[in-house]
Design an enzyme around this catalytic site. Structure first.
Site, PDB file in Angstrom:
ATOM      1  N   GLU A  74       0.858  -1.187   0.000  1.00 47.27           N
ATOM      2  CA  GLU A  74       0.000   0.000   0.000  1.00 47.27           C
ATOM      3  C   GLU A  74       0.898   1.241   0.000  1.00 47.27           C
ATOM      4  O   GLU A  74       1.972   1.248   0.601  1.00 47.27           O
ATOM      5  CB  GLU A  74      -0.896  -0.009   1.243  1.00 47.27           C
ATOM      6  CG  GLU A  74      -1.894   1.121   1.335  1.00 47.27           C
ATOM      7  CD  GLU A  74      -2.807   0.985   2.555  1.00 47.27           C
ATOM      8  OE1 GLU A  74      -3.317   2.032   3.012  1.00 47.27           O
ATOM      9  OE2 GLU A  74      -2.988  -0.144   3.066  1.00 47.27           O
ATOM     10  N   ASP A 129       0.385   5.426   0.574  1.00 44.50           N
ATOM     11  CA  ASP A 129      -0.667   6.311   1.090  1.00 44.50           C
ATOM     12  C   ASP A 129      -0.330   7.796   1.081  1.00 44.50           C
ATOM     13  O   ASP A 129       0.766   8.193   1.479  1.00 44.50           O
ATOM     14  CB  ASP A 129      -0.948   5.988   2.573  1.00 44.50           C
ATOM     15  CG  ASP A 129      -1.556   4.632   2.798  1.00 44.50           C
ATOM     16  OD1 ASP A 129      -2.080   4.050   1.841  1.00 44.50           O
ATOM     17  OD2 ASP A 129      -1.491   4.160   3.942  1.00 44.50           O
ATOM     18  N   GLU A 162      -2.548  10.403   3.335  1.00 46.17           N
ATOM     19  CA  GLU A 162      -3.661  10.487   4.273  1.00 46.17           C
ATOM     20  C   GLU A 162      -3.565  11.805   5.049  1.00 46.17           C
ATOM     21  O   GLU A 162      -2.515  12.115   5.615  1.00 46.17           O
ATOM     22  CB  GLU A 162      -3.622   9.336   5.291  1.00 46.17           C
ATOM     23  CG  GLU A 162      -3.796   7.960   4.698  1.00 46.17           C
ATOM     24  CD  GLU A 162      -3.713   6.883   5.765  1.00 46.17           C
ATOM     25  OE1 GLU A 162      -4.620   6.037   5.835  1.00 46.17           O
ATOM     26  OE2 GLU A 162      -2.728   6.891   6.536  1.00 46.17           O
ATOM     27  N   GLN A 172      -0.022  12.769   6.111  1.00 42.70           N
ATOM     28  CA  GLN A 172       0.815  11.609   6.414  1.00 42.70           C
ATOM     29  C   GLN A 172       1.017  10.785   5.149  1.00 42.70           C
ATOM     30  O   GLN A 172       0.082  10.530   4.403  1.00 42.70           O
ATOM     31  CB  GLN A 172       0.145  10.750   7.486  1.00 42.70           C
ATOM     32  CG  GLN A 172       0.873   9.441   7.781  1.00 42.70           C
ATOM     33  CD  GLN A 172       0.271   8.714   8.958  1.00 42.70           C
ATOM     34  OE1 GLN A 172       0.502   9.085  10.112  1.00 42.70           O
ATOM     35  NE2 GLN A 172      -0.517   7.683   8.691  1.00 42.70           N
ATOM     36  N   THR A 173       2.276  10.368   4.912  1.00 42.64           N
ATOM     37  CA  THR A 173       2.571   9.397   3.866  1.00 42.64           C
ATOM     38  C   THR A 173       2.999   8.101   4.538  1.00 42.64           C
ATOM     39  O   THR A 173       3.559   8.107   5.644  1.00 42.64           O
ATOM     40  CB  THR A 173       3.697   9.896   2.942  1.00 42.64           C
ATOM     41  OG1 THR A 173       4.910  10.032   3.704  1.00 42.64           O
ATOM     42  CG2 THR A 173       3.331  11.238   2.321  1.00 42.64           C
ATOM     43  N   ASN A 174       2.741   6.979   3.853  1.00 39.42           N
ATOM     44  CA  ASN A 174       3.103   5.686   4.427  1.00 39.42           C
ATOM     45  C   ASN A 174       3.302   4.688   3.301  1.00 39.42           C
ATOM     46  O   ASN A 174       2.703   4.825   2.225  1.00 39.42           O
ATOM     47  CB  ASN A 174       2.013   5.198   5.389  1.00 39.42           C
ATOM     48  CG  ASN A 174       2.522   4.181   6.404  1.00 39.42           C
ATOM     49  OD1 ASN A 174       3.674   3.751   6.360  1.00 39.42           O
ATOM     50  ND2 ASN A 174       1.665   3.776   7.328  1.00 39.42           N
ATOM     51  N   GLY A 225       3.941   1.142   9.157  1.00 39.85           N
ATOM     52  CA  GLY A 225       4.925   1.603  10.128  1.00 39.85           C
ATOM     53  C   GLY A 225       6.024   2.454   9.525  1.00 39.85           C
ATOM     54  O   GLY A 225       7.080   2.638  10.138  1.00 39.85           O
ATOM     55  N   ARG A 226       5.774   2.994   8.324  1.00 43.00           N
ATOM     56  CA  ARG A 226       6.769   3.850   7.662  1.00 43.00           C
ATOM     57  C   ARG A 226       6.203   5.268   7.488  1.00 43.00           C
ATOM     58  O   ARG A 226       6.347   5.886   6.441  1.00 43.00           O
ATOM     59  CB  ARG A 226       7.158   3.253   6.310  1.00 43.00           C
ATOM     60  CG  ARG A 226       7.879   1.919   6.420  1.00 43.00           C
ATOM     61  CD  ARG A 226       8.169   1.305   5.058  1.00 43.00           C
ATOM     62  NE  ARG A 226       8.872   0.048   5.210  1.00 43.00           N
ATOM     63  CZ  ARG A 226       8.260  -1.117   5.465  1.00 43.00           C
ATOM     64  NH1 ARG A 226       6.934  -1.156   5.562  1.00 43.00           N
ATOM     65  NH2 ARG A 226       8.961  -2.223   5.607  1.00 43.00           N
ATOM     66  N   GLU A 227       5.613   5.792   8.536  1.00 45.48           N
ATOM     67  CA  GLU A 227       4.964   7.090   8.447  1.00 45.48           C
ATOM     68  C   GLU A 227       5.984   8.227   8.365  1.00 45.48           C
ATOM     69  O   GLU A 227       6.976   8.238   9.097  1.00 45.48           O
ATOM     70  CB  GLU A 227       4.059   7.324   9.662  1.00 45.48           C
ATOM     71  CG  GLU A 227       2.868   6.395   9.770  1.00 45.48           C
ATOM     72  CD  GLU A 227       3.162   5.100  10.510  1.00 45.48           C
ATOM     73  OE1 GLU A 227       4.354   4.862  10.857  1.00 45.48           O
ATOM     74  OE2 GLU A 227       2.219   4.323  10.757  1.00 45.48           O
TER      75      GLU A 227
END
Length: 273
Positions: A106, A108, A110, A119-121, A129-131
């Site tokens: 995924e 993201d 958000e 926030q990107t992830n 867990g890679r925010e």
């Protein structure tokens, strides 16, 4: 021999189509996903409104899976300020309606509430867990802004208004890289990680437009990795882009999982440099 020539002609024709002028109407790429009357679209099919209140949110998704592409949309988040709501735009490797608590791919964008925190992830066949979080340099509720994701065999790049703010590279020993087809989703909902919803400000409306994008549809990762697709030739940022990204990360990034010993991962030494 004849069959190979036919395949080559068809593939070349598809590549030309992928580089042709974009149809920016919603129905060319997307379809309604959920939300009932909380989803609405204008008569020209060029602008979608998603409504969120204490009864429901809403969302839409792409009609196809994609195996590489340069995906973008213009989005305007709610003007009434609150925590808790999550307007978003992202690539998803699970089937529509799949269990997002299970390992998957995924990518993201958000928003964490409607106060300008983005926030990107990246979920790398895991649970994320890679925010990396940013306080944007503009009011994302005042007008439309461009949110773009480049995903190709070399790297994933997150852009805001064509400014690169994050890179996730496919060159890290022992680290996976999204290598399965994904579809696009966009929605508005609420989550505890985004804060507390101020229901007195409800309802909340997020708007989307400019629906066209470049992508290689289908599930053939090898074919979609071809450099005949222009976006696959973007193997790394140029010097000017790297300098610009460094500036915006220094001034506007408020959280980086790589900066925390408890959350830092192996790719941190390779990305965003």
């Amino acid at each position: 021999m004849a069959s190979n020539m036919i395949l080559a002609i068809l593939f070349s024709a598809f590549c030309l189509q992928a580089n042709a002028a974009l149809d920016n109407t919603f129905d060319a790429y997307y379809s309604y996903l959920w939300g009932g009357d909380h989803f609405s679209i204008n008569p020209q099919r060029t602008e979608v409104q998603l409504k969120f209140d204490n009864s429901s949110g809403a969302g839409f998704s792409s009609k196809s899976n994609y195996a590489s592409g340069l995906f973008h949309i213009k989005m305007k988040i709610p003007r009434n300020k609150s925590g808790g709501i999550v307007p978003n735009f992202y690539l998803m490797g699970l089937p529509v309606g799949g269990d997002a608590s299970k390992p998957h791919f995924e990518v993201d964008f958000e928003f964490l509430g409607s106060t300008g925190r983005l926030q990107t992830n990246v979920y790398n066949n895991d649970t994320g867990g890679r925010e990396q979080k940013f306080k944007l340099w503009f009011d994302p509720s005042a007008d439309y802004h461009i949110y773009k994701i480049l995903w190709n065999p070399s790297n994933i790049v997150f852009y805001v208004d064509n400014i690169p703010i994050r890179v996730f590279k496919n060159n890290v020993p022992g680290v996976l890289y999204p290598n399965q087809p994904m579809h696009i989703e966009a929605s508005i909902w609420n989550a505890q990680f985004a804060g507390k919803v101020d229901w007195s400000k409800s309802p909340f409306y997020t708007y989307y437009t400019d629906f066209g994008f470049y992508g290689c549809p289908g599930n053939n990762m090898a074919a979609c990795a071809s450099e005949r697709f222009f976006w696959n030739r973007y193997k790394e940022l140029n010097t000017e882009q790297k300098q610009k990204m460094a500036y915006y990360r220094k001034h506007y990034m408020t959280y980086d999982y790589c900066a925390q010993s408890a959350t830092r991962k192996a790719e941190c030494a390779y990305n965003n440099v």
